[in-house]
Each structure stands twice: as C-alpha cells, then as structure tokens.
Design a protein around this motif. Structure first.
Motif, PDB file in Angstrom:
ATOM      1  N   ILE A 224      -3.113   9.248 -16.012  1.00 29.34           N
ATOM      2  CA  ILE A 224      -3.663   7.891 -16.025  1.00 29.34           C
ATOM      3  C   ILE A 224      -2.819   6.973 -15.159  1.00 29.34           C
ATOM      4  O   ILE A 224      -3.333   6.133 -14.429  1.00 29.34           O
ATOM      5  CB  ILE A 224      -3.763   7.355 -17.475  1.00 29.34           C
ATOM      6  N   ARG A 225      -1.520   7.147 -15.221  1.00 26.47           N
ATOM      7  CA  ARG A 225      -0.641   6.321 -14.391  1.00 26.47           C
ATOM      8  C   ARG A 225      -0.882   6.598 -12.910  1.00 26.47           C
ATOM      9  O   ARG A 225      -0.840   5.693 -12.083  1.00 26.47           O
ATOM     10  CB  ARG A 225       0.819   6.580 -14.743  1.00 26.47           C
ATOM     11  N   THR A 226      -1.172   7.847 -12.564  1.00 25.60           N
ATOM     12  CA  THR A 226      -1.492   8.193 -11.179  1.00 25.60           C
ATOM     13  C   THR A 226      -2.759   7.474 -10.726  1.00 25.60           C
ATOM     14  O   THR A 226      -2.811   6.916  -9.627  1.00 25.60           O
ATOM     15  CB  THR A 226      -1.682   9.718 -11.052  1.00 25.60           C
ATOM     16  N   LYS A 227      -3.774   7.467 -11.576  1.00 25.85           N
ATOM     17  CA  LYS A 227      -5.012   6.753 -11.242  1.00 25.85           C
ATOM     18  C   LYS A 227      -4.787   5.259 -11.149  1.00 25.85           C
ATOM     19  O   LYS A 227      -5.396   4.573 -10.321  1.00 25.85           O
ATOM     20  CB  LYS A 227      -6.087   7.049 -12.290  1.00 25.85           C
ATOM     21  N   TRP A 228      -3.905   4.731 -12.004  1.00 28.78           N
ATOM     22  CA  TRP A 228      -3.599   3.302 -11.992  1.00 28.78           C
ATOM     23  C   TRP A 228      -2.926   2.908 -10.681  1.00 28.78           C
ATOM     24  O   TRP A 228      -3.288   1.899 -10.067  1.00 28.78           O
ATOM     25  CB  TRP A 228      -2.714   2.985 -13.192  1.00 28.78           C
ATOM     26  N   TYR A 229      -1.965   3.713 -10.240  1.00 28.11           N
ATOM     27  CA  TYR A 229      -1.309   3.435  -8.960  1.00 28.11           C
ATOM     28  C   TYR A 229      -2.267   3.607  -7.787  1.00 28.11           C
ATOM     29  O   TYR A 229      -2.167   2.902  -6.790  1.00 28.11           O
ATOM     30  CB  TYR A 229      -0.080   4.324  -8.773  1.00 28.11           C
ATOM     31  N   LYS A 230      -3.196   4.543  -7.906  1.00 34.20           N
ATOM     32  CA  LYS A 230      -4.197   4.730  -6.857  1.00 34.20           C
ATOM     33  C   LYS A 230      -5.072   3.489  -6.737  1.00 34.20           C
ATOM     34  O   LYS A 230      -5.391   3.049  -5.623  1.00 34.20           O
ATOM     35  CB  LYS A 230      -5.047   5.956  -7.170  1.00 34.20           C
ATOM     36  N   ALA A 231      -5.459   2.908  -7.862  1.00 30.72           N
ATOM     37  CA  ALA A 231      -6.261   1.688  -7.830  1.00 30.72           C
ATOM     38  C   ALA A 231      -5.461   0.511  -7.268  1.00 30.72           C
ATOM     39  O   ALA A 231      -5.994  -0.310  -6.515  1.00 30.72           O
ATOM     40  CB  ALA A 231      -6.775   1.363  -9.233  1.00 30.72           C
TER      41      ALA A 231
ATOM     42  N   TYR B 116       0.833  -1.198   0.000  1.00 34.13           N
ATOM     43  CA  TYR B 116       0.000   0.000   0.000  1.00 34.13           C
ATOM     44  C   TYR B 116       0.872   1.254   0.000  1.00 34.13           C
ATOM     45  O   TYR B 116       0.666   2.161  -0.814  1.00 34.13           O
ATOM     46  CB  TYR B 116      -0.932  -0.001   1.207  1.00 34.13           C
ATOM     47  N   PHE B 117       1.845   1.316   0.885  1.00 33.53           N
ATOM     48  CA  PHE B 117       2.708   2.498   0.949  1.00 33.53           C
ATOM     49  C   PHE B 117       3.594   2.613  -0.291  1.00 33.53           C
ATOM     50  O   PHE B 117       3.887   3.715  -0.750  1.00 33.53           O
ATOM     51  CB  PHE B 117       3.544   2.500   2.222  1.00 33.53           C
ATOM     52  N   TYR B 118       4.001   1.481  -0.854  1.00 33.41           N
ATOM     53  CA  TYR B 118       4.805   1.496  -2.077  1.00 33.41           C
ATOM     54  C   TYR B 118       4.014   2.111  -3.233  1.00 33.41           C
ATOM     55  O   TYR B 118       4.500   3.002  -3.933  1.00 33.41           O
ATOM     56  CB  TYR B 118       5.257   0.078  -2.433  1.00 33.41           C
ATOM     57  N   PHE B 119       2.776   1.648  -3.429  1.00 35.44           N
ATOM     58  CA  PHE B 119       1.976   2.167  -4.537  1.00 35.44           C
ATOM     59  C   PHE B 119       1.521   3.603  -4.292  1.00 35.44           C
ATOM     60  O   PHE B 119       1.375   4.377  -5.234  1.00 35.44           O
ATOM     61  CB  PHE B 119       0.780   1.261  -4.813  1.00 35.44           C
ATOM     62  N   LYS B 120       1.280   3.974  -3.040  1.00 35.06           N
ATOM     63  CA  LYS B 120       0.944   5.364  -2.749  1.00 35.06           C
ATOM     64  C   LYS B 120       2.126   6.280  -3.060  1.00 35.06           C
ATOM     65  O   LYS B 120       1.955   7.387  -3.576  1.00 35.06           O
ATOM     66  CB  LYS B 120       0.544   5.540  -1.274  1.00 35.06           C
ATOM     67  N   THR B 121       3.334   5.852  -2.764  1.00 34.90           N
ATOM     68  CA  THR B 121       4.517   6.637  -3.085  1.00 34.90           C
ATOM     69  C   THR B 121       4.683   6.771  -4.597  1.00 34.90           C
ATOM     70  O   THR B 121       4.989   7.847  -5.098  1.00 34.90           O
ATOM     71  CB  THR B 121       5.780   5.991  -2.485  1.00 34.90           C
ATOM     72  N   LYS B 122       4.454   5.662  -5.316  1.00 37.57           N
ATOM     73  CA  LYS B 122       4.527   5.713  -6.771  1.00 37.57           C
ATOM     74  C   LYS B 122       3.452   6.638  -7.334  1.00 37.57           C
ATOM     75  O   LYS B 122       3.678   7.325  -8.318  1.00 37.57           O
ATOM     76  CB  LYS B 122       4.365   4.312  -7.371  1.00 37.57           C
ATOM     77  N   GLN B 123       2.273   6.647  -6.707  1.00 38.29           N
ATOM     78  CA  GLN B 123       1.183   7.519  -7.144  1.00 38.29           C
ATOM     79  C   GLN B 123       1.587   8.980  -7.005  1.00 38.29           C
ATOM     80  O   GLN B 123       1.367   9.774  -7.923  1.00 38.29           O
ATOM     81  CB  GLN B 123      -0.071   7.243  -6.328  1.00 38.29           C
ATOM     82  N   PHE B 124       2.162   9.349  -5.886  1.00 38.94           N
ATOM     83  CA  PHE B 124       2.532  10.745  -5.667  1.00 38.94           C
ATOM     84  C   PHE B 124       3.704  11.180  -6.544  1.00 38.94           C
ATOM     85  O   PHE B 124       3.817  12.354  -6.888  1.00 38.94           O
ATOM     86  CB  PHE B 124       2.848  10.995  -4.202  1.00 38.94           C
ATOM     87  N   ARG B 125       4.556  10.258  -6.918  1.00 43.77           N
ATOM     88  CA  ARG B 125       5.718  10.611  -7.730  1.00 43.77           C
ATOM     89  C   ARG B 125       5.433  10.580  -9.215  1.00 43.77           C
ATOM     90  O   ARG B 125       6.230  11.083 -10.009  1.00 43.77           O
ATOM     91  CB  ARG B 125       6.867   9.666  -7.406  1.00 43.77           C
ATOM     92  N   SER B 126       4.319   9.997  -9.606  1.00 44.57           N
ATOM     93  CA  SER B 126       3.985   9.911 -11.019  1.00 44.57           C
ATOM     94  C   SER B 126       3.493  11.255 -11.541  1.00 44.57           C
ATOM     95  O   SER B 126       2.775  11.979 -10.857  1.00 44.57           O
ATOM     96  CB  SER B 126       2.910   8.846 -11.225  1.00 44.57           C
ATOM     97  N   THR B 127       3.870  11.567 -12.777  1.00 45.70           N
ATOM     98  CA  THR B 127       3.468  12.836 -13.364  1.00 45.70           C
ATOM     99  C   THR B 127       2.340  12.675 -14.375  1.00 45.70           C
ATOM    100  O   THR B 127       1.662  13.649 -14.688  1.00 45.70           O
ATOM    101  CB  THR B 127       4.664  13.504 -14.056  1.00 45.70           C
ATOM    102  N   LEU B 128       2.137  11.485 -14.893  1.00 52.67           N
ATOM    103  CA  LEU B 128       1.097  11.256 -15.890  1.00 52.67           C
ATOM    104  C   LEU B 128      -0.225  10.941 -15.196  1.00 52.67           C
ATOM    105  O   LEU B 128      -0.267  10.162 -14.246  1.00 52.67           O
ATOM    106  CB  LEU B 128       1.502  10.096 -16.808  1.00 52.67           C
TER     107      LEU B 128
ATOM    108  N   SER C 187      -3.022   0.698  -5.096  1.00 50.48           N
ATOM    109  CA  SER C 187      -2.906   0.875  -3.646  1.00 50.48           C
ATOM    110  C   SER C 187      -4.230   0.553  -2.964  1.00 50.48           C
ATOM    111  O   SER C 187      -4.242   0.061  -1.831  1.00 50.48           O
ATOM    112  CB  SER C 187      -2.460   2.299  -3.308  1.00 50.48           C
ATOM    113  N   GLY C 188      -5.343   0.800  -3.646  1.00 51.07           N
ATOM    114  CA  GLY C 188      -6.644   0.417  -3.102  1.00 51.07           C
ATOM    115  C   GLY C 188      -6.795  -1.088  -2.982  1.00 51.07           C
ATOM    116  O   GLY C 188      -7.421  -1.592  -2.040  1.00 51.07           O
ATOM    117  N   ILE C 189      -6.229  -1.828  -3.917  1.00 56.80           N
ATOM    118  CA  ILE C 189      -6.259  -3.295  -3.835  1.00 56.80           C
ATOM    119  C   ILE C 189      -5.431  -3.764  -2.641  1.00 56.80           C
ATOM    120  O   ILE C 189      -5.836  -4.671  -1.912  1.00 56.80           O
ATOM    121  CB  ILE C 189      -5.747  -3.916  -5.148  1.00 56.80           C
ATOM    122  N   ALA C 190      -4.280  -3.149  -2.429  1.00 55.59           N
ATOM    123  CA  ALA C 190      -3.452  -3.511  -1.276  1.00 55.59           C
ATOM    124  C   ALA C 190      -4.154  -3.173   0.032  1.00 55.59           C
ATOM    125  O   ALA C 190      -4.076  -3.936   1.010  1.00 55.59           O
ATOM    126  CB  ALA C 190      -2.102  -2.809  -1.356  1.00 55.59           C
ATOM    127  N   LEU C 191      -4.864  -2.056   0.063  1.00 57.73           N
ATOM    128  CA  LEU C 191      -5.632  -1.694   1.254  1.00 57.73           C
ATOM    129  C   LEU C 191      -6.762  -2.690   1.496  1.00 57.73           C
ATOM    130  O   LEU C 191      -7.040  -3.071   2.635  1.00 57.73           O
ATOM    131  CB  LEU C 191      -6.183  -0.277   1.115  1.00 57.73           C
TER     132      LEU C 191
END
Length: 103
Positions: free
Chosen positions: A33-40, A19-31, A42-46
């Motif tokens: 769609i990729r941000t939404k993908w990482y958010k989803a 969860y924390f790994y994907f949340k970090t990737k979400q915040f560091r992503s600039t694109l 991290s939601g699966i991990a949660l």
C-alpha cells in the motif's frame, strides 16, 4: 514577464525533484500500500510538471500553436493530477493500518 518565467522554471525543476524523490521512495518501499501511495504522490508531481510546462509554453511561444500545446498540456496535467490525488487520498487511509499489521 521575466519573473513569471523564472517562477515557472523553478516550479518545473521542483516538480521534477519531487517526482524523482517519490519514485525512489516507491522503489525502496517494501509494503504494497505504501508503494502505491508513493506512486500516486509521484504522479501528482508529474502532473505539476506538465501543468508548469504548459503555462511556460504560453510565455515562450505566444502564438496559436503555443496556446494549443498549453491547453493540451493543462488538460492532461489536471486530469492526471486529480486522478492521482484521489488515489493518494484513498490509499493514505490504509498506511497506518498496514504498518501496524507488518511490524
């Protein structure tokens, strides 16, 4: 029973790490769609964390209250996991296209 509790605690810790790994990737992503993908993701991990926690509640508290809490956590975790899995699959189709457009 001790081994099952150990496996559930290991699952809880692993899901929190993901969860924390994907949340970090979400915040560091600039694109976007990729941000939404990482958010989803991290939601699966949660959702996995909530499901593992619900199963662990049945082992730690084997009474009526423990079972009620476990059922509530399992329902919330499964619904959250299926929703985020559908979102991840949908947005995953556009990752490569977005990358190609933003080179």
């Amino acid at each position: 029973m001790v081994y099952l509790n150990f496996l559930l605690v290991a699952g809880i810790i692993a899901s929190l790490v993901f969860y924390f790994y994907f949340k970090t990737k979400q915040f560091r992503s600039t694109l976007p769609i990729r941000t939404k993908w990482y958010k989803a993701k991290s939601g699966i991990a949660l959702a996995a964390f909530i499901i593992f926690f619900g199963f662990n509640a049945t082992i730690l508290y084997p009474d009526l209250i423990g079972y009620i809490v476990a059922v509530v956590f399992l329902i919330i975790g499964i619904s959250l996991g299926t929703n985020n899995y559908k979102r991840m699959r949908h947005e995953g189709r556009f990752i490569q296209e977005e990358y190609e457009l933003n080179k």
